[in-house]
Design a protein around this motif. Structure first.
Motif, PDB file in Angstrom:
ATOM      1  N   ARG A  77     -29.907 -93.628 -27.862  1.00  0.00           N
ATOM      2  CA  ARG A  77     -30.247 -92.183 -27.241  1.00  0.00           C
ATOM      3  C   ARG A  77     -30.690 -92.283 -25.811  1.00  0.00           C
ATOM      4  O   ARG A  77     -31.561 -92.996 -25.394  1.00  0.00           O
ATOM      5  CB  ARG A  77     -31.280 -91.464 -28.077  1.00  0.00           C
ATOM      6  N   VAL A  78     -30.396 -91.557 -24.996  1.00  0.00           N
ATOM      7  CA  VAL A  78     -30.496 -91.541 -23.529  1.00  0.00           C
ATOM      8  C   VAL A  78     -30.756 -89.944 -23.231  1.00  0.00           C
ATOM      9  O   VAL A  78     -29.998 -88.808 -23.271  1.00  0.00           O
ATOM     10  CB  VAL A  78     -29.586 -92.082 -22.445  1.00  0.00           C
ATOM     11  N   HIS A  79     -31.808 -89.683 -22.544  1.00  0.00           N
ATOM     12  CA  HIS A  79     -32.038 -88.039 -22.096  1.00  0.00           C
ATOM     13  C   HIS A  79     -33.058 -88.311 -20.672  1.00  0.00           C
ATOM     14  O   HIS A  79     -33.793 -89.009 -20.656  1.00  0.00           O
ATOM     15  CB  HIS A  79     -32.610 -87.107 -22.964  1.00  0.00           C
ATOM     16  N   PRO A  80     -32.979 -87.233 -20.169  1.00  0.00           N
ATOM     17  CA  PRO A  80     -33.823 -87.247 -18.937  1.00  0.00           C
ATOM     18  C   PRO A  80     -35.154 -86.763 -19.275  1.00  0.00           C
ATOM     19  O   PRO A  80     -35.341 -85.930 -20.501  1.00  0.00           O
ATOM     20  CB  PRO A  80     -33.112 -86.073 -17.951  1.00  0.00           C
ATOM     21  N   ILE A  81     -36.033 -86.962 -18.645  1.00  0.00           N
ATOM     22  CA  ILE A  81     -37.463 -86.385 -18.893  1.00  0.00           C
ATOM     23  C   ILE A  81     -37.921 -85.871 -17.588  1.00  0.00           C
ATOM     24  O   ILE A  81     -37.791 -86.139 -16.357  1.00  0.00           O
ATOM     25  CB  ILE A  81     -38.328 -87.821 -18.877  1.00  0.00           C
ATOM     26  N   MET A  82     -38.332 -84.524 -17.908  1.00  0.00           N
ATOM     27  CA  MET A  82     -38.517 -83.593 -16.485  1.00  0.00           C
ATOM     28  C   MET A  82     -39.859 -83.786 -16.333  1.00  0.00           C
ATOM     29  O   MET A  82     -40.864 -82.699 -16.538  1.00  0.00           O
ATOM     30  CB  MET A  82     -38.174 -82.111 -17.075  1.00  0.00           C
ATOM     31  N   ASP A  83     -40.008 -84.630 -15.809  1.00  0.00           N
ATOM     32  CA  ASP A  83     -41.596 -84.753 -15.383  1.00  0.00           C
ATOM     33  C   ASP A  83     -41.802 -84.810 -13.876  1.00  0.00           C
ATOM     34  O   ASP A  83     -42.812 -85.138 -13.213  1.00  0.00           O
ATOM     35  CB  ASP A  83     -42.386 -86.320 -15.786  1.00  0.00           C
ATOM     36  N   GLY A  84     -40.795 -84.485 -13.060  1.00  0.00           N
ATOM     37  CA  GLY A  84     -40.861 -84.643 -11.435  1.00  0.00           C
ATOM     38  C   GLY A  84     -40.637 -85.860 -11.001  1.00  0.00           C
ATOM     39  O   GLY A  84     -40.965 -86.077  -9.745  1.00  0.00           O
ATOM     40  N   LYS A  85     -40.529 -86.899 -11.385  1.00  0.00           N
ATOM     41  CA  LYS A  85     -40.350 -88.172 -11.312  1.00  0.00           C
ATOM     42  C   LYS A  85     -39.114 -88.997 -11.559  1.00  0.00           C
ATOM     43  O   LYS A  85     -39.124 -90.287 -11.660  1.00  0.00           O
ATOM     44  CB  LYS A  85     -41.681 -89.022 -12.043  1.00  0.00           C
ATOM     45  N   HIS A  86     -38.170 -88.225 -11.900  1.00  0.00           N
ATOM     46  CA  HIS A  86     -36.907 -88.400 -12.077  1.00  0.00           C
ATOM     47  C   HIS A  86     -36.738 -89.458 -13.293  1.00  0.00           C
ATOM     48  O   HIS A  86     -36.151 -90.517 -13.181  1.00  0.00           O
ATOM     49  CB  HIS A  86     -36.194 -89.557 -11.032  1.00  0.00           C
ATOM     50  N   GLY A  87     -37.646 -89.155 -14.285  1.00  0.00           N
ATOM     51  CA  GLY A  87     -37.716 -89.904 -15.570  1.00  0.00           C
ATOM     52  C   GLY A  87     -36.439 -90.118 -16.451  1.00  0.00           C
ATOM     53  O   GLY A  87     -35.604 -89.159 -16.517  1.00  0.00           O
ATOM     54  N   VAL A  88     -36.408 -91.037 -16.981  1.00  0.00           N
ATOM     55  CA  VAL A  88     -35.248 -91.389 -18.121  1.00  0.00           C
ATOM     56  C   VAL A  88     -35.902 -91.776 -19.259  1.00  0.00           C
ATOM     57  O   VAL A  88     -36.562 -92.772 -19.256  1.00  0.00           O
ATOM     58  CB  VAL A  88     -33.877 -92.258 -17.605  1.00  0.00           C
ATOM     59  N   PHE A  89     -35.290 -91.462 -20.513  1.00  0.00           N
ATOM     60  CA  PHE A  89     -35.642 -91.969 -21.713  1.00  0.00           C
ATOM     61  C   PHE A  89     -34.574 -92.879 -22.322  1.00  0.00           C
ATOM     62  O   PHE A  89     -33.308 -92.218 -22.538  1.00  0.00           O
ATOM     63  CB  PHE A  89     -36.387 -90.804 -22.796  1.00  0.00           C
ATOM     64  N   ILE A  90     -34.702 -93.970 -22.761  1.00  0.00           N
ATOM     65  CA  ILE A  90     -33.716 -94.786 -23.661  1.00  0.00           C
ATOM     66  C   ILE A  90     -34.338 -95.351 -24.675  1.00  0.00           C
ATOM     67  O   ILE A  90     -35.313 -95.995 -24.818  1.00  0.00           O
ATOM     68  CB  ILE A  90     -32.989 -95.831 -22.584  1.00  0.00           C
ATOM     69  N   GLY A  91     -33.809 -94.732 -25.911  1.00  0.00           N
ATOM     70  CA  GLY A  91     -34.169 -95.240 -27.436  1.00  0.00           C
ATOM     71  C   GLY A  91     -33.115 -95.944 -28.019  1.00  0.00           C
ATOM     72  O   GLY A  91     -32.176 -95.605 -28.151  1.00  0.00           O
ATOM     73  N   ILE A  92     -33.590 -97.071 -28.436  1.00  0.00           N
ATOM     74  CA  ILE A  92     -32.437 -97.881 -29.266  1.00  0.00           C
ATOM     75  C   ILE A  92     -33.182 -98.096 -30.538  1.00  0.00           C
ATOM     76  O   ILE A  92     -34.351 -98.554 -30.777  1.00  0.00           O
ATOM     77  CB  ILE A  92     -32.360 -99.232 -28.242  1.00  0.00           C
ATOM     78  N   ASN A  93     -32.415 -97.886 -31.665  1.00  0.00           N
ATOM     79  CA  ASN A  93     -32.463 -97.984 -33.051  1.00  0.00           C
ATOM     80  C   ASN A  93     -31.448 -98.789 -33.864  1.00  0.00           C
ATOM     81  O   ASN A  93     -30.551 -98.627 -33.802  1.00  0.00           O
ATOM     82  CB  ASN A  93     -32.930 -96.518 -33.813  1.00  0.00           C
ATOM     83  N   GLN A  94     -32.147-100.043 -34.377  1.00  0.00           N
ATOM     84  CA  GLN A  94     -31.262-100.819 -35.283  1.00  0.00           C
ATOM     85  C   GLN A  94     -31.478-100.564 -36.700  1.00  0.00           C
ATOM     86  O   GLN A  94     -32.523-100.677 -37.078  1.00  0.00           O
ATOM     87  CB  GLN A  94     -31.361-102.236 -34.779  1.00  0.00           C
TER      88      GLN A  94
END
Length: 230
Positions: free
Chosen positions: A159-176
């Motif tokens: 999963r990838v989604h932007p983080i609206m924190d004003g710091k150009h954040g990105v979340f990457i979640g990896i589940n096996q």
């Protein structure tokens, strides 16, 4: 060129099955020598009830309900302890029916600038189609499901989604994710031994894979290198 900066890493192991949350208590862990008595005495108890238990010990968060057990840490130095604790609990609860196990790495990065932040979104969700349907479309998130040929996991979800924190954040979640067929006649103890084998044999490789995958995804936000021979 500036690189994306890792802001936070969250590592967790999740078990799905039939659990008794009431027994999951800091003092129960201490009694079974999974944590020290001193750590249990100063644990941060959020809830310890018959249907739900949650507490923190030594930088690790325990959360248990009747269908789910999760152990999480944000401190990478605690990962070996997290792994040993889950193994110890599985050994103690060898007769607990398990249905699935999930190995998880969640990353929070800040991109170098707004351009690379948008470039990553454009790479993962090209806008050619969306520009015909929307004005100023932007990626709110993507989920990609697949498998890895070298592991027995049922699926790998990214999963990838932007983080609206004003710091150009990105979340990457990896589940096996490993799933056990409910009709599988394998004895409960044997199924739990299979989970122990997964933790012993697959955990290290999964950690390396998660880092590799996150790095490869982030590279989509980089400008293409200039061909110096031209």
């Amino acid at each position: 060129m500036a690189e994306p900066q890792l802001q936070q890493k969250i590592i967790s192991i999740v078990l799905l099955g039939d659990f008794n949350p009431a027994i999951f208590h800091p003092q129960w862990l201490a009694y079974n020598e999974l944590v020290s008595r001193e750590s249990a005495d100063v644990a941060k108890k959020l809830s310890c009830q018959s249907e739900f238990s949650a507490f923190e010990i030594d930088g690790m968060h325990y959360q248990v309900d009747q269908q789910r057990f999760g152990l999480t840490t944000k401190d990478e130095s605690q990962v070996p302890i997290l792994l040993d604790t889950v193994k110890g609990i599985l050994t103690l609860l060898e007769h607990t029916p398990l249905q699935a196990v999930g190995l998880n790495h969640d990353f929070r990065y800040s991109m170098p600038d707004v351009e690379s932040w948008h470039r990553l979104g454009h790479s993962l969700a090209p806008k050619d189609l969306w520009n015909t349907l929307l004005t100023d479309p932007g990626m709110a998130g993507v989920i990609i499901k697949g498998s890895r040929p070298d592991v027995s996991a049922a699926s790998v979800d990214i999963r990838v989604h932007p983080i609206m924190d004003g710091k150009h954040g990105v979340f990457i979640g990896i589940n096996q994710h490993y799933r056990f067929d409910e009709l599988d006649p394998t004895a409960i103890a044997q199924r739990n031994q299979r989970v122990l084998n997964i933790l012993n044999n697959d955990w290290s490789a999964f950690c390396k894979y998660a880092l590799h995958a996150a790095d490869k995804i982030l590279r989509a936000g980089k400008l293409p290198e200039i061909d110096r021979d031209r």
